[in-house]
Write a protein that holds these residues in place. Structure first.
Motif, PDB file in Angstrom:
ATOM      1  N   GLU A   2       7.170  10.352  27.334  1.00  0.00           N
ATOM      2  CA  GLU A   2       7.061  10.864  25.962  1.00  0.00           C
ATOM      3  C   GLU A   2       8.396  11.422  25.469  1.00  0.00           C
ATOM      4  O   GLU A   2       8.732  11.289  24.289  1.00  0.00           O
ATOM      5  N   SER A   3       9.152  12.049  26.362  1.00  0.00           N
ATOM      6  CA  SER A   3      10.475  12.563  25.975  1.00  0.00           C
ATOM      7  C   SER A   3      11.409  11.425  25.594  1.00  0.00           C
ATOM      8  O   SER A   3      12.143  11.515  24.608  1.00  0.00           O
TER       9      SER A   3
ATOM     10  N   GLU B 128      10.411  10.094  22.170  1.00  0.00           N
ATOM     11  CA  GLU B 128      10.793  11.029  21.115  1.00  0.00           C
ATOM     12  C   GLU B 128      12.293  10.994  20.856  1.00  0.00           C
ATOM     13  O   GLU B 128      12.731  10.992  19.703  1.00  0.00           O
TER      14      GLU B 128
ATOM     15  N   ASP C  42      12.963   7.487  19.065  1.00  0.00           N
ATOM     16  CA  ASP C  42      12.368   7.175  17.772  1.00  0.00           C
ATOM     17  C   ASP C  42      12.365   8.316  16.760  1.00  0.00           C
ATOM     18  O   ASP C  42      12.416   8.069  15.564  1.00  0.00           O
ATOM     19  N   LYS C  43      12.301   9.554  17.221  1.00  0.00           N
ATOM     20  CA  LYS C  43      12.084  10.655  16.284  1.00  0.00           C
ATOM     21  C   LYS C  43      13.320  11.519  16.025  1.00  0.00           C
ATOM     22  O   LYS C  43      13.362  12.258  15.062  1.00  0.00           O
ATOM     23  N   VAL C  44      14.322  11.429  16.886  1.00  0.00           N
ATOM     24  CA  VAL C  44      15.522  12.247  16.732  1.00  0.00           C
ATOM     25  C   VAL C  44      16.513  11.515  15.841  1.00  0.00           C
ATOM     26  O   VAL C  44      16.750  10.319  16.007  1.00  0.00           O
TER      27      VAL C  44
END
Length: 63
Positions: free
Chosen positions: A10-11, A14, A17-19
Motif C-alpha cells: 500500500e505504501s 501511495e 499514484d497519490k504523491v
C-alpha cells in the motif's frame, strides 16, 4: 507477516499514484537552499560557541 507485506504494498501504491513529486529543477533548488541554510546555521552556532569559549577563558583567567 501479512500485515507487513500489505503495508509495503500500500505504501508503494501511495507513493507511485497519490504523491505529487516536484520537478527536478525545483528539487535541486530546494536542496541547495537547505544546504546553504544548514551552512549558515552551522556558522552562527560555531561563532556563538567560539565567543562563549573566549568569554569563559577570559572569566576564569581572572581567578
Amino acid at each position: 507477516m501479512l500485515k507487513l507485506k500489505t503495508f509495503i504494498s500500500e505504501s508503494y501504491v501511495e507513493m507511485r499514484d497519490k504523491v505529487t513529486w516536484p520537478p527536478y529543477g525545483e528539487l535541486q533548488n530546494s536542496t541547495i537552499l537547505v544546504i546553504v541554510g544548514c551552512l549558515v546555521f552551522t556558522a552562527m552556532i560555531g561563532l556563538m560557541d567560539l565567543s562563549f569559549d573566549s568569554l569563559m577563558k577570559f572569566f576564569y583567567g581572572q581567578f
